[in-house]
Design an enzyme around this catalytic site. Structure first.
Site, mmCIF file in Angstrom:
data_model
loop_
_atom_site.group_PDB
_atom_site.id
_atom_site.type_symbol
_atom_site.label_atom_id
_atom_site.label_comp_id
_atom_site.label_asym_id
_atom_site.label_seq_id
_atom_site.Cartn_x
_atom_site.Cartn_y
_atom_site.Cartn_z
ATOM 1 N N ASN A 1 0.857 -0.507 0.167
ATOM 2 C CA ASN A 1 -0.379 -0.037 -0.328
ATOM 3 C C ASN A 1 0.809 0.634 -0.206
ATOM 4 O O ASN A 1 1.112 1.219 0.960
ATOM 5 C CB ASN A 1 -0.823 -0.008 1.325
ATOM 6 C CG ASN A 1 -1.544 1.268 1.140
ATOM 7 O OD1 ASN A 1 -1.967 1.663 0.623
ATOM 8 N ND2 ASN A 1 -2.652 1.425 2.770
ATOM 9 N N TRP A 2 1.058 1.924 -1.258
ATOM 10 C CA TRP A 2 2.141 3.232 -1.416
ATOM 11 C C TRP A 2 1.172 4.145 -0.710
ATOM 12 O O TRP A 2 2.231 5.223 -0.970
ATOM 13 C CB TRP A 2 2.437 3.161 -2.761
ATOM 14 C CG TRP A 2 3.120 1.946 -3.227
ATOM 15 C CD1 TRP A 2 3.249 1.052 -2.739
ATOM 16 C CD2 TRP A 2 3.584 2.551 -4.821
ATOM 17 N NE1 TRP A 2 4.438 0.478 -3.629
ATOM 18 C CE2 TRP A 2 4.434 1.275 -4.506
ATOM 19 C CE3 TRP A 2 3.600 3.834 -5.660
ATOM 20 C CZ2 TRP A 2 5.124 1.011 -6.102
ATOM 21 C CZ3 TRP A 2 4.439 2.955 -6.382
ATOM 22 C CH2 TRP A 2 5.271 2.190 -7.461
ATOM 23 N N LYS A 3 0.611 4.423 -0.562
ATOM 24 C CA LYS A 3 -0.256 4.993 0.283
ATOM 25 C C LYS A 3 -0.211 6.331 -0.682
ATOM 26 O O LYS A 3 -0.402 6.377 -1.810
ATOM 27 C CB LYS A 3 -0.348 5.905 1.481
ATOM 28 C CG LYS A 3 -0.357 4.441 2.504
ATOM 29 C CD LYS A 3 0.190 4.461 4.511
ATOM 30 C CE LYS A 3 0.045 3.121 4.610
ATOM 31 N NZ LYS A 3 -0.353 2.778 6.278
ATOM 32 N N HIS B 1 -9.497 1.433 4.596
ATOM 33 C CA HIS B 1 -8.323 1.195 5.945
ATOM 34 C C HIS B 1 -8.553 2.260 6.916
ATOM 35 O O HIS B 1 -9.368 3.145 7.293
ATOM 36 C CB HIS B 1 -6.848 2.000 4.899
ATOM 37 C CG HIS B 1 -5.642 1.784 5.055
ATOM 38 N ND1 HIS B 1 -5.854 3.040 6.257
ATOM 39 C CD2 HIS B 1 -4.767 1.134 5.036
ATOM 40 C CE1 HIS B 1 -3.852 2.826 6.330
ATOM 41 N NE2 HIS B 1 -3.800 1.819 5.905
ATOM 42 N N GLU C 1 -6.660 4.793 8.103
ATOM 43 C CA GLU C 1 -6.205 6.333 7.507
ATOM 44 C C GLU C 1 -7.447 6.855 7.230
ATOM 45 O O GLU C 1 -7.950 7.925 7.244
ATOM 46 C CB GLU C 1 -5.847 6.230 7.060
ATOM 47 C CG GLU C 1 -4.034 5.536 7.847
ATOM 48 C CD GLU C 1 -2.843 5.257 6.700
ATOM 49 O OE1 GLU C 1 -2.831 5.300 5.618
ATOM 50 O OE2 GLU C 1 -1.493 4.784 7.030
ATOM 51 N N GLU D 1 -5.423 -4.835 10.704
ATOM 52 C CA GLU D 1 -4.285 -3.886 10.729
ATOM 53 C C GLU D 1 -4.429 -3.100 11.937
ATOM 54 O O GLU D 1 -5.531 -2.500 11.610
ATOM 55 C CB GLU D 1 -4.400 -2.908 9.394
ATOM 56 C CG GLU D 1 -3.993 -3.695 8.284
ATOM 57 C CD GLU D 1 -3.590 -2.116 7.371
ATOM 58 O OE1 GLU D 1 -2.323 -3.230 6.824
ATOM 59 O OE2 GLU D 1 -3.780 -1.438 7.640
ATOM 60 N N GLY E 1 2.693 2.472 10.872
ATOM 61 C CA GLY E 1 3.554 3.212 10.858
ATOM 62 C C GLY E 1 3.965 3.892 11.810
ATOM 63 O O GLY E 1 4.648 4.293 11.551
ATOM 64 N N SER F 1 3.344 -2.640 10.211
ATOM 65 C CA SER F 1 4.760 -2.252 10.596
ATOM 66 C C SER F 1 5.530 -4.000 9.757
ATOM 67 O O SER F 1 6.503 -3.735 10.807
ATOM 68 C CB SER F 1 5.254 -2.232 12.246
ATOM 69 O OG SER F 1 5.062 -0.885 12.371
ATOM 70 N N GLY G 1 2.481 -0.828 3.961
ATOM 71 C CA GLY G 1 2.953 0.398 4.156
ATOM 72 C C GLY G 1 4.026 0.991 3.583
ATOM 73 O O GLY G 1 4.710 0.435 2.496
ATOM 74 N N GLY G 2 5.268 1.505 4.445
ATOM 75 C CA GLY G 2 5.915 1.968 4.498
ATOM 76 C C GLY G 2 7.238 1.128 3.429
ATOM 77 O O GLY G 2 7.942 1.753 2.947
HETATM 78 P P1 13P Z 1 2.922 0.305 7.882
HETATM 79 O O1 13P Z 1 3.469 -0.723 6.972
HETATM 80 O O2 13P Z 1 3.778 1.402 7.247
HETATM 81 O O3 13P Z 1 2.576 -0.045 9.166
HETATM 82 O O4 13P Z 1 1.999 0.318 7.078
HETATM 83 C C1 13P Z 1 0.766 -0.679 7.152
HETATM 84 C C2 13P Z 1 -0.647 0.103 6.341
HETATM 85 O O5 13P Z 1 -1.031 0.845 7.003
HETATM 86 C C3 13P Z 1 -0.754 -0.815 5.483
HETATM 87 O O6 13P Z 1 -2.277 -0.312 4.800
#
Ligand code: 13P
Length: 250
Positions: free
Chosen positions: A9-11, A94, A96, A166, A172, A212, A233-234
């Site tokens: 997930n590149w966000k 998600h 967020e 999640e 994050g 994470s 994510g990251g």
């Molecule tokens: P991180 O891997 O950056 O913690 O993000 C997880 C995430 O929200 C994937 O959708």
């Protein structure tokens, strides 16, 4: 056993040049993957991503879609618009989006239904906050997210659904759930799905862990019996790191 699915997930990251460079680097590194590999990129990068991954085992997803087929929804994207481009997957619900954009279990359900109706495979996110976990309401929250968020999804449709557990406190933050915390929570979610859809559907449902996950902790997390993959994510922004996570499944 389910095919494991690793999705990035590149966000809200990466311009066109970053998209081309990252995917060009990623493709050979994951060419022998046994897991299904998906990258969920911003809308503006979908065309580029689809072009770059053409003919490879890397699949492309979006990060949201609207629940209506079309209409007066300024700024929104309909599932059919994604499908027409060749997009296969879409993240829905998600945390967020739940936190910053007012998503509820009801809007998550509406988007999931619309995605399925358009022939997309939704990656539906659920998870508790730290307050909820520490306050002892984790199971209640997850149960509501599942019972309400999947209320009108049929067992047949569930074959095209991926679920991502999640925990919000792990996203994050660099704080990963322990292998046992992640496995136990996913086992619990699976039991809720079992009560709705029966044991066969629940057993074959792909439930990912997200929060994470990185190149260092992925192997152990992914070896847990209930964890069917990862939503990353990251670490998905760095081709080598994301490839290491994908290749942790062999
Ligand atoms: P991180 O891997 O950056 O913690 O993000 C997880 C995430 O929200 C994937 O959708």
């Amino acid at each position: 056993m389910n095919t494991k699915v690793i999705a990035g997930n590149w966000k809200m990251n990466n311009l066109q040049a970053d998209t081309t460079a990252t995917l060009t680097q990623l493709i050979p590194l994951v060419a022998d993957a046994t897991a299904t590999v998906i990258v969920c990129v911003p809308y503006t990068n979908l065309a580029t991503a689809l072009q770059v991954v053409k003919g490879t085992n890397v699949h492309v997803g979006a990060q949201n879609c609207h629940w209506a087929e079309k209409g007066a929804f300024t700024g929104e994207i309909a599932p059919s618009m994604l499908k027409e481009m060749g997009v296969e997957y879409v993240i829905v619900g998600h945390s967020e989006r739940r936190t910053y954009f007012g998503e509820t279990n009801q809007t998550v359900l509406a988007r999931t239904k619309a995605a399925l109706n358009a022939g997309l495979k939704p990656i539906v996110c659920i998870g508790e906050t730290l307050e909820q976990r520490n306050g002892g309401t984790m199971e209640q929250v997850l149960t509501e997210q599942i019972q309400q968020g999947f209320a009108e999804i049929t067992a047949e449709q569930m074959a095209n659904v991926i679920v991502a557990y999640e925990p919000v406190w792990a996203i994050g933050t660099g704080v990963t759930a322990t292998n046992e915390q992640a496995n136990d929570a996913i086992a619990f979610c699976r039991s809720v799905f079992e009560s709705m859809y029966g044991s066969d559907t629940a057993a074959s449902l792909c439930i990912q862990y997200g929060g994470s996950m990185n190149d260092k902790n992925a192997k152990e997390l992914l070896s847990m019996p209930h964890i069917d993959g990862g939503l990353v994510g990251g670490a998905s922004l760095v081709a080598e790191k994301f490839a290491t996570i994908v290749n942790a499944i062999k």
